[in-house]
Design a protein around this motif. Structure first.
Motif, mmCIF file in Angstrom:
data_model
loop_
_atom_site.group_PDB
_atom_site.id
_atom_site.type_symbol
_atom_site.label_atom_id
_atom_site.label_comp_id
_atom_site.label_asym_id
_atom_site.label_seq_id
_atom_site.Cartn_x
_atom_site.Cartn_y
_atom_site.Cartn_z
ATOM 1 N N LEU A 22 0.809 -1.221 0.000
ATOM 2 C CA LEU A 22 0.000 0.000 0.000
ATOM 3 C C LEU A 22 0.841 1.269 0.000
ATOM 4 N N TYR A 23 1.981 1.250 0.703
ATOM 5 C CA TYR A 23 2.691 2.490 0.982
ATOM 6 C C TYR A 23 4.131 2.542 0.490
ATOM 7 N N ASP A 24 4.641 1.470 -0.051
ATOM 8 C CA ASP A 24 6.043 1.455 -0.474
ATOM 9 C C ASP A 24 6.189 1.538 -1.985
ATOM 10 N N GLU A 25 5.124 1.883 -2.671
ATOM 11 C CA GLU A 25 5.190 1.855 -4.132
ATOM 12 C C GLU A 25 5.817 3.106 -4.736
ATOM 13 N N LYS A 26 6.330 4.009 -3.876
ATOM 14 C CA LYS A 26 7.093 5.133 -4.401
ATOM 15 C C LYS A 26 8.478 4.686 -4.853
ATOM 16 N N ASN A 27 8.823 3.461 -4.552
ATOM 17 C CA ASN A 27 10.107 2.903 -4.964
ATOM 18 C C ASN A 27 9.998 2.442 -6.419
ATOM 19 N N PRO A 28 10.509 3.235 -7.379
ATOM 20 C CA PRO A 28 10.328 2.890 -8.795
ATOM 21 C C PRO A 28 11.103 1.643 -9.204
ATOM 22 N N LEU A 29 12.066 1.247 -8.394
ATOM 23 C CA LEU A 29 12.859 0.080 -8.747
ATOM 24 C C LEU A 29 12.056 -1.212 -8.667
ATOM 25 N N LYS A 30 10.985 -1.206 -7.883
ATOM 26 C CA LYS A 30 10.189 -2.424 -7.767
ATOM 27 C C LYS A 30 9.585 -2.827 -9.106
ATOM 28 N N ALA A 31 9.005 -1.852 -9.815
ATOM 29 C CA ALA A 31 8.412 -2.173 -11.115
ATOM 30 C C ALA A 31 9.474 -2.607 -12.107
ATOM 31 N N GLN A 32 10.640 -1.926 -12.085
ATOM 32 C CA GLN A 32 11.717 -2.303 -12.997
ATOM 33 C C GLN A 32 12.183 -3.731 -12.729
ATOM 34 N N CYS A 33 12.359 -4.061 -11.453
ATOM 35 C CA CYS A 33 12.924 -5.365 -11.122
ATOM 36 C C CYS A 33 11.898 -6.485 -11.158
ATOM 37 N N ALA A 34 10.608 -6.138 -11.066
ATOM 38 C CA ALA A 34 9.575 -7.147 -11.250
ATOM 39 C C ALA A 34 9.421 -7.505 -12.723
ATOM 40 N N ASP A 35 9.843 -6.596 -13.594
ATOM 41 C CA ASP A 35 9.836 -6.830 -15.043
ATOM 42 C C ASP A 35 11.003 -7.755 -15.368
ATOM 43 N N LEU A 39 14.905 -6.482 -15.520
ATOM 44 C CA LEU A 39 15.748 -6.948 -14.418
ATOM 45 C C LEU A 39 17.191 -7.157 -14.866
ATOM 46 N N HIS A 40 17.379 -7.512 -16.118
ATOM 47 C CA HIS A 40 18.737 -7.724 -16.633
ATOM 48 C C HIS A 40 19.578 -6.451 -16.472
ATOM 49 N N GLY A 231 17.277 -15.738 -11.283
ATOM 50 C CA GLY A 231 15.970 -16.034 -11.858
ATOM 51 C C GLY A 231 15.056 -14.822 -11.827
ATOM 52 N N GLU A 232 14.833 -14.279 -10.629
ATOM 53 C CA GLU A 232 13.978 -13.105 -10.498
ATOM 54 C C GLU A 232 14.124 -12.508 -9.113
ATOM 55 N N LEU A 233 13.587 -11.302 -8.945
ATOM 56 C CA LEU A 233 13.411 -10.691 -7.636
ATOM 57 C C LEU A 233 11.919 -10.744 -7.317
ATOM 58 N N THR A 234 11.591 -11.282 -6.162
ATOM 59 C CA THR A 234 10.196 -11.467 -5.777
ATOM 60 C C THR A 234 9.904 -10.599 -4.564
#
Length: 266
Positions: A22-35, A39-40, A231-234
């Motif tokens: 709910l509150y930590d989505e100001k971190n733009p790296l999450k969307a980049q690394c979930a992609d 992620l590469h 493999g990925e960041l989860t």
């Protein structure tokens, strides 16, 4: 027993994971690394090299998929979620049209909306072909998943025989001692312990670097013939609502996850 979550004063791991969504989505790296494609780039920036499973080809549309240009074995994936995998062990057995239909279905799925995992929402959906990894003599590849709290790798999950009757998920600490943690519906096996991977220390160092920008993340690796692959960041394992065999695990993990600590990118 259902979940009763206090998000005004989160204490357990499940509560804090929902708070982060709910509150930590100001971190733009999450969307980049979930992609799984972008992620590469992040891995190369953090480690000085791209250790992700190599991508063979990226497709804007499944209609561009051409089996003739792919090797005998490969994996087809979508980049904007999880469990979007078509594993090809024998190319002649796959039906190209069926694969394209399945990929199209996945690409039209708004992943993260129904599961309330907002870091998936800003990913531009694409499909791609990835190198097939295999450990000789094993039906399935072993997963090494490092649980990291505030940039510190703390436990590693090792998953063997994921799709077999003998599947197990064992937990180890960072000295590779077995820890008796287990998830409901995914048992551990204290009587069948795992061998310490030859590159355990390297994976641990990679996990520390890859997790340092996040309050919580699970860093997933494979090791094949002594080579480590990311493999990925989860960010939300089990959508952050994992049921543990022992409810106290939720409390202990919650104590380890410090929401008040600021990350470097904030």
């Amino acid at each position: 027993r259902g979940f009763h979550l206090d998000l005004d004063n989160p204490k357990t791991w499940c509560e804090k994971m929902q708070w982060l969504q709910l509150y930590d989505e100001k971190n733009p790296l999450k969307a980049q690394c979930a992609d799984k494609i972008l992620l590469h780039k992040y891995a190369e920036e953090k480690l000085g090299k791209d250790i992700c499973v190599p991508i063979l080809k990226i497709y804007d549309s499944p209609d561009d998929l051409n089996f003739a240009e792919l090797p005998e074995q490969f994996v087809l994936k979508c980049n904007h979620g999880y469990a979007f995998n078509i594993i090809c062990r024998h190319k002649e057995l796959l039906q190209e049209n069926d694969c394209k239909k399945q990929l199209k279905k996945w690409l039209h799925k708004s992943f993260g909306k129904s599961s309330l995992e907002p870091h998936y929402r800003n990913i531009v959906p694409k499909c791609y072909a990835e190198t097939f990894l295999e450990n000789r003599g094993k039906e399935e590849i072993t997963d090494y998943k490092f649980i990291c709290f505030n940039g510190v790798p703390t436990y590693v999950q090792i998953i063997n025989d994921r799709h077999q009757a003998t599947q197990r998920l064992n937990y180890y600490d960072m000295d590779f001692h077995f820890v008796d943690i287990s998830r409901k519906y995914f048992p551990n096996n204290p009587n069948l312990l795992d061998e310490k991977p030859s590159q355990f220390e390297l994976m641990k160092s990679y996990a520390r670097k890859l997790s340092e920008d996040f309050r919580f993340v699970r860093v997933d690796f494979y090791e094949v013939d002594g080579v480590v692959y990311l493999g990925e960041l989860t960010f939300t394992p089990g959508t952050g609502l994992i049921r543990w065999t022992d409810d106290n695990v939720d409390v202990v993990f919650g104590e380890m996850l410090k929401l008040g600590e600021r990350m470097e990118n904030e």
